[in-house]
Write an enzyme that holds these catalytic residues in place. Sequence first.
Site, PDB file in Angstrom:
ATOM      1  N   ASP A   1       0.859  -1.192   0.066  1.00  0.00           N
ATOM      2  CA  ASP A   1       0.153   0.079   0.019  1.00  0.00           C
ATOM      3  C   ASP A   1       1.205   1.184  -0.008  1.00  0.00           C
ATOM      4  OD1 ASP A   1      -1.501   2.046   0.807  1.00  0.00           O
ATOM      5  OD2 ASP A   1      -2.436   1.123   2.399  1.00  0.00           O
ATOM      6  N   ILE A   2       0.904   2.213  -0.963  1.00  0.00           N
ATOM      7  CA  ILE A   2       1.679   3.216  -1.363  1.00  0.00           C
ATOM      8  C   ILE A   2       1.688   4.113  -0.033  1.00  0.00           C
ATOM      9  CG2 ILE A   2       0.431   4.758  -2.602  1.00  0.00           C
ATOM     10  CD1 ILE A   2       3.019   5.101  -4.418  1.00  0.00           C
TER      11      ILE A   2
ATOM     12  N   SER B   1      -2.469   5.250 -13.948  1.00  0.00           N
ATOM     13  CA  SER B   1      -3.552   5.261 -15.282  1.00  0.00           C
ATOM     14  C   SER B   1      -3.944   3.527 -15.230  1.00  0.00           C
ATOM     15  CB  SER B   1      -2.862   5.671 -16.637  1.00  0.00           C
ATOM     16  OG  SER B   1      -2.930   6.983 -16.669  1.00  0.00           O
TER      17      SER B   1
ATOM     18  N   GLY C   1      -5.835   1.796 -13.209  1.00  0.00           N
ATOM     19  CA  GLY C   1      -6.807   1.288 -12.551  1.00  0.00           C
ATOM     20  C   GLY C   1      -8.265   2.081 -13.261  1.00  0.00           C
TER      21      GLY C   1
ATOM     22  N   ASN D   1      -6.446  12.807 -10.351  1.00  0.00           N
ATOM     23  CA  ASN D   1      -7.271  13.423 -11.713  1.00  0.00           C
ATOM     24  C   ASN D   1      -7.182  14.963 -11.797  1.00  0.00           C
ATOM     25  OD1 ASN D   1      -9.486  14.798 -10.096  1.00  0.00           O
ATOM     26  ND2 ASN D   1     -10.184  12.853  -9.523  1.00  0.00           N
TER      27      ASN D   1
ATOM     28  N   GLY E   1      -9.741   4.845  -5.897  1.00  0.00           N
ATOM     29  CA  GLY E   1      -8.393   4.314  -6.068  1.00  0.00           C
ATOM     30  C   GLY E   1      -7.177   5.002  -5.159  1.00  0.00           C
ATOM     31  N   VAL E   2      -6.026   5.058  -5.489  1.00  0.00           N
ATOM     32  CA  VAL E   2      -4.937   5.286  -4.998  1.00  0.00           C
ATOM     33  C   VAL E   2      -4.947   6.616  -4.257  1.00  0.00           C
ATOM     34  CG1 VAL E   2      -3.410   6.053  -6.826  1.00  0.00           C
ATOM     35  CG2 VAL E   2      -2.395   4.996  -4.890  1.00  0.00           C
ATOM     36  N   ASP E   3      -5.714   7.570  -5.133  1.00  0.00           N
ATOM     37  CA  ASP E   3      -6.154   8.926  -4.793  1.00  0.00           C
ATOM     38  C   ASP E   3      -6.781   8.986  -3.483  1.00  0.00           C
ATOM     39  OD1 ASP E   3      -6.251  11.714  -5.218  1.00  0.00           O
ATOM     40  OD2 ASP E   3      -7.348  11.763  -6.815  1.00  0.00           O
TER      41      ASP E   3
ATOM     42  N   TYR F   1      -8.570   4.478 -14.836  1.00  0.00           N
ATOM     43  CA  TYR F   1      -8.362   4.992 -16.102  1.00  0.00           C
ATOM     44  C   TYR F   1      -7.867   3.785 -17.318  1.00  0.00           C
ATOM     45  CZ  TYR F   1      -8.302   9.916 -14.685  1.00  0.00           C
ATOM     46  OH  TYR F   1      -8.743  10.982 -14.169  1.00  0.00           O
TER      47      TYR F   1
HETATM   48  P1  ADP Z   1      -5.983   5.822 -12.217  1.00  0.00           P
HETATM   49  O1  ADP Z   1      -7.246   6.634 -12.261  1.00  0.00           O
HETATM   50  O2  ADP Z   1      -4.747   6.569 -12.800  1.00  0.00           O
HETATM   51  O3  ADP Z   1      -6.228   4.561 -13.340  1.00  0.00           O
HETATM   52  P2  ADP Z   1      -6.481   4.259  -9.899  1.00  0.00           P
HETATM   53  O4  ADP Z   1      -6.070   4.689  -8.462  1.00  0.00           O
HETATM   54  O5  ADP Z   1      -7.674   3.789 -10.221  1.00  0.00           O
HETATM   55  O6  ADP Z   1      -5.721   5.266 -10.664  1.00  0.00           O
HETATM   56  O7  ADP Z   1      -5.172   2.981 -10.034  1.00  0.00           O
HETATM   57  C1  ADP Z   1      -3.915   3.062 -10.289  1.00  0.00           C
HETATM   58  C2  ADP Z   1      -3.125   1.879  -9.641  1.00  0.00           C
HETATM   59  O8  ADP Z   1      -3.228   2.113  -8.235  1.00  0.00           O
HETATM   60  C3  ADP Z   1      -3.825   0.766  -9.855  1.00  0.00           C
HETATM   61  O9  ADP Z   1      -3.218  -0.500 -10.118  1.00  0.00           O
HETATM   62  C4  ADP Z   1      -4.651   0.399  -8.594  1.00  0.00           C
HETATM   63  O10 ADP Z   1      -4.984  -0.992  -8.236  1.00  0.00           O
HETATM   64  C5  ADP Z   1      -3.532   1.067  -7.598  1.00  0.00           C
HETATM   65  N1  ADP Z   1      -3.847   1.350  -6.152  1.00  0.00           N
HETATM   66  C6  ADP Z   1      -4.997   1.603  -5.729  1.00  0.00           C
HETATM   67  N2  ADP Z   1      -4.943   1.632  -4.220  1.00  0.00           N
HETATM   68  C7  ADP Z   1      -3.571   1.775  -4.135  1.00  0.00           C
HETATM   69  C8  ADP Z   1      -2.877   1.766  -3.025  1.00  0.00           C
HETATM   70  N3  ADP Z   1      -3.121   2.115  -1.771  1.00  0.00           N
HETATM   71  N4  ADP Z   1      -1.333   1.691  -3.010  1.00  0.00           N
HETATM   72  C9  ADP Z   1      -0.856   1.445  -4.168  1.00  0.00           C
HETATM   73  N5  ADP Z   1      -1.499   1.429  -5.439  1.00  0.00           N
HETATM   74  C10 ADP Z   1      -2.725   1.438  -5.130  1.00  0.00           C
END
Ligand code: ADP
Length: 169
Positions: free
Chosen positions: A11-12, A118, A120, A25, A33-35, A122
């Site tokens: 988990d980042i 991008s 996830g 975004n 997602g990660v945001d 996107y």
């Molecule tokens: P985007 O809109 O750029 O596609 P997302 O957040 O939907 O961004 O996804 C980008 C990547 O981040 C995906 O591989 C998703 O599984 C991953 N992700 C989601 N949550 C976390 C997290 N807590 N730590 C690391 N990566 C994550």
Amino acid sequence: MSGVIEVIIDDITQMNVDAIVNAANESLLGGGGVDGAIHSAAGLGLLDECRRLGGCPTGEARLTGGHNLPARFVIHTVGPIWKGGTSGEDDLLASCYRNCMRLAAENGVRSIAFPSVSTGVYRFPVERASKIAVREVRLLLEKYPEIEMVVFVCFGRNVYDAYMEALKA
Ligand code: ADP
């Protein structure tokens, strides 16, 4: 000698590095997602700081503090939405990595963690995105020798496998 590249499943938000990258975004006002994970972990101070930035165009990046995160900085970048591959998606994604690494170098960052931008919501295909990420980061580590470590933080096995494959090339 240039810096090292690591690939991990994690988990980042928990990463103990100088900067983590957010796949944001264009509004920079949070999302899923990660945001969403980064904003929840960093606290409302991050949202306040992001509001003052007034958004970020696709392919660019903006730097903020890390607030309640272990990382000192968050570098927000806006990856392209996948539209089939003929709308400049590859170049825009490469530009995200270039702008993030440039901002990192300008701010004294020695260790930086990237999510798979991008791939996830996107929907950019992860095999293709990971090749671009690895290619760009390799070049940028040579350009910015002060950056010692780049970690690709994968959220799931399929993402991890794609990065490991890309690193073999
Ligand atoms: P985007 O809109 O750029 O596609 P997302 O957040 O939907 O961004 O996804 C980008 C990547 O981040 C995906 O591989 C998703 O599984 C991953 N992700 C989601 N949550 C976390 C997290 N807590 N730590 C690391 N990566 C994550």
